[in-house]
Write an enzyme that holds these catalytic residues in place. Structure first.
Site, PDB file in Angstrom:
ATOM      1  N   CYS A   1     -62.134  30.854  -3.474  1.00  0.00           N
ATOM      2  CA  CYS A   1     -62.291  30.666  -4.927  1.00  0.00           C
ATOM      3  C   CYS A   1     -63.714  31.014  -5.350  1.00  0.00           C
ATOM      4  O   CYS A   1     -63.931  31.673  -6.377  1.00  0.00           O
ATOM      5  CB  CYS A   1     -61.995  29.218  -5.315  1.00  0.00           C
ATOM      6  SG  CYS A   1     -60.366  28.633  -4.841  1.00  0.00           S
TER       7      CYS A   1
ATOM      8  N   ASP B   1    -103.111  22.561  -4.651  1.00  0.00           N
ATOM      9  CA  ASP B   1    -102.889  21.750  -5.852  1.00  0.00           C
ATOM     10  C   ASP B   1    -103.531  22.300  -7.113  1.00  0.00           C
ATOM     11  O   ASP B   1    -103.240  21.824  -8.195  1.00  0.00           O
ATOM     12  CB  ASP B   1    -103.414  20.327  -5.626  1.00  0.00           C
ATOM     13  CG  ASP B   1    -104.928  20.266  -5.746  1.00  0.00           C
ATOM     14  OD1 ASP B   1    -105.600  21.179  -5.231  1.00  0.00           O
ATOM     15  OD2 ASP B   1    -105.432  19.313  -6.361  1.00  0.00           O
TER      16      ASP B   1
ATOM     17  N   ASP C   1    -105.097  27.858  -6.728  1.00  0.00           N
ATOM     18  CA  ASP C   1    -104.169  27.947  -5.593  1.00  0.00           C
ATOM     19  C   ASP C   1    -102.873  28.670  -5.967  1.00  0.00           C
ATOM     20  O   ASP C   1    -102.094  29.010  -5.076  1.00  0.00           O
ATOM     21  CB  ASP C   1    -103.811  26.553  -5.074  1.00  0.00           C
ATOM     22  CG  ASP C   1    -104.996  25.854  -4.437  1.00  0.00           C
ATOM     23  OD1 ASP C   1    -105.843  26.557  -3.869  1.00  0.00           O
ATOM     24  OD2 ASP C   1    -105.076  24.617  -4.527  1.00  0.00           O
TER      25      ASP C   1
ATOM     26  N   CYS D   1     -61.738  26.266  -2.426  1.00  0.00           N
ATOM     27  CA  CYS D   1     -62.159  26.789  -1.135  1.00  0.00           C
ATOM     28  C   CYS D   1     -63.157  27.916  -1.328  1.00  0.00           C
ATOM     29  O   CYS D   1     -63.447  28.326  -2.467  1.00  0.00           O
ATOM     30  CB  CYS D   1     -60.960  27.286  -0.326  1.00  0.00           C
ATOM     31  SG  CYS D   1     -60.120  28.691  -1.094  1.00  0.00           S
TER      32      CYS D   1
ATOM     33  N   CYS E   1     -97.226  52.167 -23.305  1.00  0.00           N
ATOM     34  CA  CYS E   1     -96.215  51.346 -22.619  1.00  0.00           C
ATOM     35  C   CYS E   1     -94.812  51.821 -22.990  1.00  0.00           C
ATOM     36  O   CYS E   1     -93.923  51.917 -22.132  1.00  0.00           O
ATOM     37  CB  CYS E   1     -96.376  49.874 -23.001  1.00  0.00           C
ATOM     38  SG  CYS E   1     -97.969  49.155 -22.607  1.00  0.00           S
TER      39      CYS E   1
ATOM     40  N   ASP F   1    -105.099  24.166   1.439  1.00  0.00           N
ATOM     41  CA  ASP F   1    -106.322  24.177   0.647  1.00  0.00           C
ATOM     42  C   ASP F   1    -107.073  22.890   1.017  1.00  0.00           C
ATOM     43  O   ASP F   1    -106.472  21.949   1.543  1.00  0.00           O
ATOM     44  CB  ASP F   1    -105.963  24.188  -0.842  1.00  0.00           C
ATOM     45  CG  ASP F   1    -107.169  23.966  -1.730  1.00  0.00           C
ATOM     46  OD1 ASP F   1    -108.166  24.676  -1.553  1.00  0.00           O
ATOM     47  OD2 ASP F   1    -107.110  23.053  -2.579  1.00  0.00           O
TER      48      ASP F   1
END
Length: 815
Positions: free
Chosen positions: A86, A704, A708, A83, A19, A505
């Site tokens: 800014c 849920d 999922d 504004c 790595c 689902d």
């Protein structure tokens, strides 16, 4: 010439020397990157880049490699922004810092959300960059939501006081000058009494008091911004009112410097400009305070004290901050629950409406979870604390809504680019207007040029454009939170509005997520209560989900279970036992046939229910077929209505489920869902979504469970059911705090209403400027002899911002 920038990145996912080598080679190959040194033990990469963009390139390369640099989010509270220009300047200052990945500044909330590469910058350095750009910033604290409400209230009160002073000083100026023009008799009276020169001197004194009293901020903020070549709204007001004031002073005290034909005063214009814009700012501050009302309401739900039980069982009042997981707290009837926990003693109905949007109190008993901020009804509860502080559900909800309100939609980026350049363009237009009037205008040319130039400066302020998007987002996401819909990511507001397909689902989303008894058909000679009591008494010995459903059904009907003996489980067939001396057999047709019992009398019913995806069992008592029992995961009561409403919106609806095709298709038929993908693993759900998304269609996925999470992340918009797992909620862009799928409909309605509101605001802001700048410059003068007064310009400018805010506040009634 840019200086080399040393930096240290914190890297995720490095686990071996391989790595390290890949990270090293990836960074070293980037142009402008040198002196790369990767440390596996510290999980860091040191490098030197030639520009801030080099760090962003390194971040992107590491993310593509699969070894991303850790990010950190810094929240700032910023003062002095008025504004869109800014906003652009603050973002430009923040993005120029080496190590900033992105910066999103919200004008309406007066906040900035800055994502930085962890280890490259400190939060204080980020705040300092904004301060150095002229907009004082500090790190946002947890109490800032309350502080902001109090600050806006103080600001509105202060502006009201300034408006009162300015109006008191401006009224005599207006009467002396404009009254004389409108009422000839008043003009003669002034000339015959104090004289016109004295009148001008009085106007000069009063106007000077207005400009450098209530209007002082326009000059102290606007002129320094002008010197830095970064003009803003304050610069336009300072230049417009200042030009009218200086011209009038010369006409009053040094008249010889002006041709006799143009010796006129415009003190009333200078004073009225400041007064009207202060009125606009006062109304704006009041409206801004209301845009965050939903967040303030959520913060107000947080309890300050709790009644903790000591080891001896005696209650003691403590600050909520003193609670720790495992503590026992006492909640009396009518009290607000101070933090998340689990009931250990008591029974009550809890009002969870401000969390879930559901108005009906929820029954709670031993073993069930309660949420901090909800209100206990009748009944005393003892609760064991599970989460405190920032980890509580309410704190997370507040954090989600704040982050969504501070987000920047794609449409806002274009607006900010326009407004950043708008003020310099307006100043150029004002200068061009003055030049044209001086060259080709009728006499008195100098007077006409001054009036037109000042009107252009004042009327073209881009405040309305800067407020158009963030105020709608704040009010829209706040209203959604009140309805139990949390937009975890602000850009989901825009994405959800563009969705074509809603994929669901099944288990736990369209259905309750737990099996229950849906039918019990008895044969002649058998009583329903008798059969259910016997069956539940036997199944009480089993841990199978279907067994639990049968026991729950008996308890719900108030039946008393008996003791079962000689209990025996027969694999894949069912169970047998003896209850009150009677032999009970519960299971498949095969189990009964082994005892010589046929199920033909109930076969038609069984086949029908099996085709609907229900699990069918038979019960026999003392060697006689007694009943058919059907168990299924029932569809939620709200699912059918939600699906119908979505189809009515023109959305296609699909179901993606890991369940057997027969079960999924039976439920889909009942709900009117035509497209079904069943029997798929979590990775299969992702593939199904990719298939649905072919041909460039946008889709949302509603789920849920843990399985999922990949699909929620894959979809253009992931909608997580808040009653599901934490993993699913974290993966979702939108969270429904209750299991009611009507929340999906509400989320889309809020999305549509908010985007429509933003378009209305932007349309008004752009049309306002496009139409009124030419009028202010004098477009009507050649044909009608009409030249717009700077006073009207100031009133119109103030009205534009208030109109945008008022329109955004209409979203409080959305959904």
């Amino acid at each position: 010439m840019s200086h080399p920038i040393p930096a240290t990145l914190s890297i995720e996912g490095m686990s071996c020397a391989g790595c390290v080598g890949r990270v090293d080679r990836t960074l070293a190959a980037l142009p402008g990157v040198s002196e790369v040194s990767v440390n596996l033990a510290a999980e860091t990469a040191r490098l030197t880049v030639s520009t801030p963009e080099g760090l962003r390139a390194a971040d992107a390369a590491l993310r593509e490699l699969g070894k991303p640099a850790r990010h950190q989010t810094v929240q700032l509270a910023i003062e002095g922004m008025t504004c869109g220009g800014c906003v652009g300047r603050v973002e430009r200052a923040l993005n120029a810092l080496p190590g900033v990945v992105s910066a999103s500044v919200n004008l309406a909330a007066e906040t900035a959300q800055v994502e930085i590469l962890q280890g490259t910058l400190t939060p204080s350095q980020v705040a300092a960059a904004s301060t150095e750009a002229g907009y004082r910033a500090r790190l946002a604290a947890a109490s800032d939501t309350e502080d902001r409400a109090a600050r806006k209230d103080r600001e509105a009160r202060d502006l009201r006081r300034q408006v009162g002073i300015a109006a008191l000083l401006t009224l005599p100026v207006f009467v002396l000058e404009m009254g004389g023009h409108m009422v000839p008799a008043l003009h003669h009276l002034i000339a015959q009494t104090i004289g016109m020169q004295t009148s001008w001197v009085l106007q000069a004194l009063l106007t000077t008091a207005v400009l450098f009293g209530p209007g002082r901020a326009f000059f102290t903020l606007g002129l320094p911004a002008l010197r830095k070549a970064a003009p803003d709204m304050n610069s336009l007001v300072a230049m417009g009112s200042g030009a009218a004031w200086v011209y009038s002073l010369i006409a009053t005290f040094l008249p010889g410097l002006l041709p006799e034909g143009v010796r006129a005063v415009y003190f009333e214009a200078a004073a009225m400009i400041v007064t009207l814009i202060l009125i606009g700012r006062w109304l704006e501050a009041r409206a801004k305070g209301r845009t965050g009302a939903a967040i303030q309401a959520l913060v107000g739900l947080q309890a300050r004290h709790a009644r903790r039980l000591t080891k001896s069982g005696q209650p003691e009042d403590v600050e909520v901050e003193a609670l720790a997981p495992g503590d026992l707290i006492l909640i009396r009837p009518g009290e607000r629950i101070p933090t998340d926990g689990t009931i250990t003693e008591g029974h009550a109905h809890v009002d969870e409406s401000m969390i879930s949007g559901e108005p009906i109190p929820v029954e709670k008993t031993i073993g069930q979870a309660v949420t901090g901020g909800t209100v206990n009804g009748e009944g005393s509860l003892t609760v064991r604390v599970s989460r405190t502080g920032a980890e509580t559900t309410l704190a997370q909800i507040i954090r989600m809504v704040e982050e969504a309100q501070g987000a920047k939609l794609p449409i806002q980026s274009l607006v900010d680019k326009v407004t950043l350049r708008f003020v310099p363009v307006v100043m150029g237009l004002a200068a061009l207007t003055v030049a044209i009037w001086l060259i080709v205008g009728p006499e008195p040319t100098l007077t006409h040029a001054l009036v037109a130039g000042v009107s252009v400066l004042i009327i073209a302020c881009p405040c309305a454009m800067g407020l158009a998007t963030p105020t709608s987002i704040m009010v829209g996401t706040g209203r959604a939170a009140e309805l139990g819909v949390l937009f975890r990511k602000g850009d989901a507001l825009q994405a959800l509005n563009e969705v074509d397909i809603i994929a669901f689902d099944k288990t736990g989303t369209l259905t309750e997520g737990r099996p229950s008894l849906v039918a019990l058909k008895t044969r002649a000679g058998f009583d329903r209560a008798e059969v259910l009591t016997a069956v539940a008494s036997v199944e009480a010995r089993s841990e199978h989900p279907i067994a639990k459903a049968l026991v729950a059904a008996a308890i719900d009907e108030g039946l008393t279970l008996a003791e079962a003996t000689a209990f025996k489980t027969l694999t894949a067939r069912g169970v047998t036992a003896t209850v009150a001396g009677r032999e009970i057999r519960i299971g498949s047709a095969r189990l009964l046939s082994e005892a010589g019992l046929g199920v033909e009398p109930l076969a038609t019913e069984a086949l029908d229910r099996a085709n609907r995806g229900e699990s069918v069992l038979y019960a026999a008592i003392d060697g006689e077929l007694a009943a058919l029992l059907a168990v299924a995961d029932p569809v939620k009561p709200t699912s059918a209505a939600a699906i119908k409403a979505l189809r009515g919106m023109g959305k296609d609806v699909a179901m993606i489920s890991g369940d057997a095709p027969a079960t999924a298709e039976a439920i889909a038929r009942d709900l009117g869902i035509s497209h079904v993908v069943a029997g798929v693993a979590p990775e299969g759900k992702v593939a199904a979504l990719k298939d649905l998304a072919e041909r460039g269609r946008k889709l949302a996925f509603v789920g849920d469970g843990i399985n999922d999470a990949p699909a929620l992340a894959q979809a253009d918009v992931g909608i997580a059911i808040g009653t599901g797992t934490d993993v699913a909620i974290e993966a979702g862009d939108v969270v429904l705090m209750s299991g009611d799928l009507g929340g999906v409909v509400k989320a889309i309605e809020i999305s549509r209403a908010t985007l429509s509101n933003i378009r209305q605001n932007l349309g008004w802001a752009f049309i306002y400027n496009a139409a009124l700048i030419p009028l202010a410059a004098g477009a009507l003068y050649p044909a009608f002899g009409i030249l717009l007064s700077p006073i009207f310009a100031a009133g119109a400018m103030a009205l534009s911002s208030v109109s945008v805010l008022t329109n955004a506040l209409r979203l409080r009634r959305a959904g």
